[in-house]
Design a protein around this motif. Sequence first.
Motif, PDB file in Angstrom:
ATOM      1  N   GLU A  72       0.834  -1.209   0.000  1.00  0.00           N
ATOM      2  CA  GLU A  72       0.000   0.000   0.000  1.00  0.00           C
ATOM      3  C   GLU A  72       0.860   1.246   0.000  1.00  0.00           C
ATOM      4  OE1 GLU A  72      -2.721  -0.525   3.213  1.00  0.00           O
ATOM      5  OE2 GLU A  72      -4.225  -1.467   1.926  1.00  0.00           O
ATOM      6  N   ASP A  81       3.293   1.535  -1.874  1.00  0.00           N
ATOM      7  CA  ASP A  81       3.825   1.586  -3.236  1.00  0.00           C
ATOM      8  C   ASP A  81       5.231   1.025  -3.401  1.00  0.00           C
ATOM      9  OD1 ASP A  81       1.528   2.775  -4.407  1.00  0.00           O
ATOM     10  OD2 ASP A  81       2.161   4.738  -3.694  1.00  0.00           O
ATOM     11  N   GLN A 127       7.608  -1.719  -4.609  1.00  0.00           N
ATOM     12  CA  GLN A 127       7.366  -2.621  -5.733  1.00  0.00           C
ATOM     13  C   GLN A 127       7.158  -4.059  -5.261  1.00  0.00           C
ATOM     14  OE1 GLN A 127       9.552  -4.948  -7.619  1.00  0.00           O
ATOM     15  NE2 GLN A 127       7.963  -5.198  -9.180  1.00  0.00           N
ATOM     16  N   GLY A 169       7.369  16.394 -14.662  1.00  0.00           N
ATOM     17  CA  GLY A 169       6.635  16.724 -13.445  1.00  0.00           C
ATOM     18  C   GLY A 169       7.185  16.118 -12.174  1.00  0.00           C
ATOM     19  N   MET A 191       5.621  10.234  -4.649  1.00  0.00           N
ATOM     20  CA  MET A 191       4.284   9.647  -4.729  1.00  0.00           C
ATOM     21  C   MET A 191       4.168   8.590  -5.835  1.00  0.00           C
ATOM     22  SD  MET A 191       1.904  13.007  -4.047  1.00  0.00           S
ATOM     23  CE  MET A 191       2.635  14.064  -5.291  1.00  0.00           C
ATOM     24  N   THR A 192       5.290   8.334  -6.530  1.00  0.00           N
ATOM     25  CA  THR A 192       5.261   7.384  -7.637  1.00  0.00           C
ATOM     26  C   THR A 192       4.832   5.989  -7.174  1.00  0.00           C
ATOM     27  OG1 THR A 192       7.128   8.595  -8.546  1.00  0.00           O
ATOM     28  CG2 THR A 192       6.588   6.508  -9.594  1.00  0.00           C
ATOM     29  N   GLY A 193       4.107   5.314  -8.034  1.00  0.00           N
ATOM     30  CA  GLY A 193       3.627   3.973  -7.712  1.00  0.00           C
ATOM     31  C   GLY A 193       4.562   2.875  -8.173  1.00  0.00           C
ATOM     32  N   GLN A 194       3.990   1.758  -8.516  1.00  0.00           N
ATOM     33  CA  GLN A 194       4.747   0.568  -8.892  1.00  0.00           C
ATOM     34  C   GLN A 194       5.675   0.809 -10.080  1.00  0.00           C
ATOM     35  OE1 GLN A 194       4.481  -2.750  -7.580  1.00  0.00           O
ATOM     36  NE2 GLN A 194       3.432  -1.833  -5.852  1.00  0.00           N
ATOM     37  N   ASP A 195       5.295   1.753 -10.933  1.00  0.00           N
ATOM     38  CA  ASP A 195       6.070   1.972 -12.148  1.00  0.00           C
ATOM     39  C   ASP A 195       7.452   2.565 -11.875  1.00  0.00           C
ATOM     40  OD1 ASP A 195       6.012   1.699 -15.025  1.00  0.00           O
ATOM     41  OD2 ASP A 195       6.130   3.883 -15.094  1.00  0.00           O
ATOM     42  N   LYS A 238       8.589  16.081  -3.215  1.00  0.00           N
ATOM     43  CA  LYS A 238       7.202  16.105  -2.711  1.00  0.00           C
ATOM     44  C   LYS A 238       7.037  15.191  -1.502  1.00  0.00           C
ATOM     45  CE  LYS A 238       6.026  16.570  -7.561  1.00  0.00           C
ATOM     46  NZ  LYS A 238       5.252  16.041  -8.676  1.00  0.00           N
ATOM     47  N   ASP A 294       6.705  16.168   1.349  1.00  0.00           N
ATOM     48  CA  ASP A 294       5.830  16.796   2.322  1.00  0.00           C
ATOM     49  C   ASP A 294       4.373  16.405   2.086  1.00  0.00           C
ATOM     50  OD1 ASP A 294       6.383  18.181  -0.041  1.00  0.00           O
ATOM     51  OD2 ASP A 294       5.541  20.043   0.729  1.00  0.00           O
ATOM     52  N   SER A 295       4.127  15.585   1.106  1.00  0.00           N
ATOM     53  CA  SER A 295       2.775  15.067   0.916  1.00  0.00           C
ATOM     54  C   SER A 295       2.575  13.933   1.922  1.00  0.00           C
ATOM     55  CB  SER A 295       2.612  14.520  -0.495  1.00  0.00           C
ATOM     56  OG  SER A 295       3.373  13.343  -0.645  1.00  0.00           O
ATOM     57  N   ASP A 296       1.396  13.336   1.908  1.00  0.00           N
ATOM     58  CA  ASP A 296       1.181  12.230   2.836  1.00  0.00           C
ATOM     59  C   ASP A 296       1.421  10.884   2.155  1.00  0.00           C
ATOM     60  OD1 ASP A 296      -0.969  12.339   1.187  1.00  0.00           O
ATOM     61  OD2 ASP A 296      -2.497  12.171   2.736  1.00  0.00           O
ATOM     62  N   THR A 297       2.227  10.910   1.104  1.00  0.00           N
ATOM     63  CA  THR A 297       2.541   9.642   0.444  1.00  0.00           C
ATOM     64  C   THR A 297       3.292   8.746   1.412  1.00  0.00           C
ATOM     65  OG1 THR A 297       3.721   8.574  -1.359  1.00  0.00           O
ATOM     66  CG2 THR A 297       4.711  10.565  -0.480  1.00  0.00           C
ATOM     67  N   ARG A 298       3.064   7.453   1.261  1.00  0.00           N
ATOM     68  CA  ARG A 298       3.768   6.533   2.135  1.00  0.00           C
ATOM     69  C   ARG A 298       5.188   6.310   1.628  1.00  0.00           C
ATOM     70  NH1 ARG A 298      -1.367   2.670   2.231  1.00  0.00           N
ATOM     71  NH2 ARG A 298      -2.286   4.240   0.901  1.00  0.00           N
TER      72      ARG A 298
END
Lengths: 313, 500
Positions: B40, B42, B44, B113, B242-246, B267, B269-273
């Motif tokens: 969850e 992210d 891999q 980005g 915040m990048t996911g599986q990719d 980034k 400072d976001s709430d990304t795990r």
Amino acid sequence: MSFLKSIFGKVKQGLAKTRDTFIGGLRSLLLGKRLDEDLIRQLEAKLISADVGVKTTMRLVKGVREAYRSGKMQTGDEVLAYLKDELKTMWPEQDRALRFADAGSGKPTVILVAGVNGAGKTTSIAKLTKSLRDSGKTVLLGACDTFRAGAVRQLEIWSERLGVEVVKGQQGGDPAAVAFDACDAALARGVDVLVLDTAGRLHTQESLMRELGKIREIVARKIPGGPHETLLVLDATTGQNAVRQAEEFGRAVTVTGIFLAKLDGTAKGGVVIAIHDATGIPVKFVGVGERPEDVQPFDPEAFVEALFEVDQD
Amino acid sequence: MFDRLSEGFNNAFRKLSGQSRLTEANIREAMDEVRTALLEADVQYDIVNDFCETVVQDALGEEVLKSVKPGQQMVGIVHKRLVELISQGDSQTPGILKASPGPTIIMACGLQGSGKTTTCAKLAGYLKKKNRSVLLAACDLQRPAAVEQLHTVADQVNRDIPSGPAVQFYGEPDKVAEYGKAVGVAVQVAQRAVLHAQKNNIDTVILDTAGRLHVNDDLMKELEAVRRTVQPHQIMLVVDAMTGQDAVNSARVFHERLAIDGVILTKFDSDTRGGAALTVKKVTGAPIKFIGVGEHLDKLEEFHAERIAGRILGMGDVVSLVEKAQEQVSDEDAERMAEKMAKGELTMDDFLDQMRSLRRMGPMKQLLGLLPGVGQMLKDVQIDDKQLDRVEGLVCSMTPEERRDVKVINHSRRKRIAAGAGQRQEAVGQLVKQFEMVSKMSKQMAGMSLKGRVKAAKELQQSGAAASLPGMAGLPGLGAGKRSTHTPSPKSRFKPRKRR
């Protein structure tokens, strides 16, 4: 929605790209295979690797596993058909077309565009603008990103290339004031659509989210019924945090649709399924390249079809 | 950032505590939750499985320690592994090395980005503070206005960070072209930028390249050409946290084609795990050098695997918090404050001081997020820093006499204070009432044990006093807080905010 129809032919072509990356693996994984526990585990891995999210993946795989154990499902092909069905029912009938102002109102349609930093807002706006222009609508842009250096200029360059006008303010100025002026200008010039670009902001920045809410209020006050569409631009490479983004932006400005940008990489875009599960916000467009014409309306039916269909050749 | 990952671990280990020893069955059960948490977050898929298997093997070989609970023991093992994974093969030298002969060439690359331009500016500021001269070179000739953006942020760095030599800018705006039409030109621009730096005796060149997809062969070739031609000393891959599986695919290709020297995560400072951190590290083997933690150009921090792993485990980033507190509060101040509180001599002025030093440390939510165990509880809570503004406004409208002794505040004074702060009279009454309560409570608490403090803080919350005195009741006795044993539990600190 003539402009959507006019480019509908491109949908499949663009989705082919998604299909290849997203389900290309699935197809080769499942088709013509006998179903067993190992294959189910591989299926799970595939879905998770596509950013579908643990929860949604587990739910899907659970169904497969139960059907397999009770003997109802024996081949990979059946799994494919089952998943296709599942995914289709996950998308309820929703209006994925852009919402416009009442034709009789004589008021411009306002589209507010928001998203986190670097999601691809400005490029997506260029794409949206081109689509609208191509369908014969007059478009005015409002450059409410007064924060990021070069943002206004970036939108200006696009507006020059696309032949539309842009209302702008001072760098570092009040974005709500730009929105105010842009609404005035849109009313005065009698344009069909006003598209407002906003500064990228992380959904965790409370004050910036409030600022966005303020922009929305200004629009609603100036043009009753507006913004008719509030699009959240999401980077397709984003992982599960995209769900948080959708939730938080939804809370701040009532997001009416998602523009899924950057689907032309190897990112699978599976997170839209998780987003839909969590928020119900429909995906309206997908961005598949750098050029202004690289945009397609998002159609879950076609999306799912494309994800699972078998090529004839 | 890693809050929700920590939450997952906490769940897993809650199950383990209470067991008398680590058996394969209960370890595996716990690891299932760890696995879910990591996915969850992210991280891999394959990396998650490898990691969990290693931890299980580690834990199996481990003797059960009598002194700690199995849960704690597992935390230790997972933490150790996590740190290893994140910091594997990293050199001990943080930051950016200086090449000799100069100039040191740094190339930033990454997907669209991901935050390259902002990161380049932050990096320039970081080096400027270290007294190094920097040339920011705009090699992104594709994205509209990218050159202007870099120019503007270069000026901004010079404004925001006055110490050190001025950051210079190099760009060739006339070479800008539409997407796909400027391929290759960036190589020449990079070359001329380096020459410019040599001629002008500039210490470091930072090349800001265009964002590109790893599957775009033409554009990847362009980066390879830049690499061949100017031979950067450090190639930095800029990755959105915040990048996911990719992340596994893009990082792998960038690394294969360019041999990445370091990673900068943006980034944060976001709430990304933030699982991408683990993924990218595992794929590239390159050290994570910095993390970007805000929009402003000084928001670049050196990466610390220990701290991040600690956060993953829900241990909180206490080191950061202590550092921040030390920046703001001197030891004498803390002592003085503790004494005053003990004697019940707290005045509104002290309160104002305390609140202001708290605020200088950063937004409340960010601050509380650093506390162990608080982060996950905070995720749905809105902490309104404006509330602190309002309290500050009220206190500032009081006369020195009123601040020394709130008892003198009568109806007419209350009216004046309210008018001065632009608030309702009731707000003044409330503040006074609650201040008295907190003041009384802190006097009692000063002589209490940890348990007593927690209980007192809870009572205080129930009385509702905490709600409008966030600085005070939320962190009772910041001044005395340096005696760590006297600090109430995170839970009690946190609760008043949830109530709102």
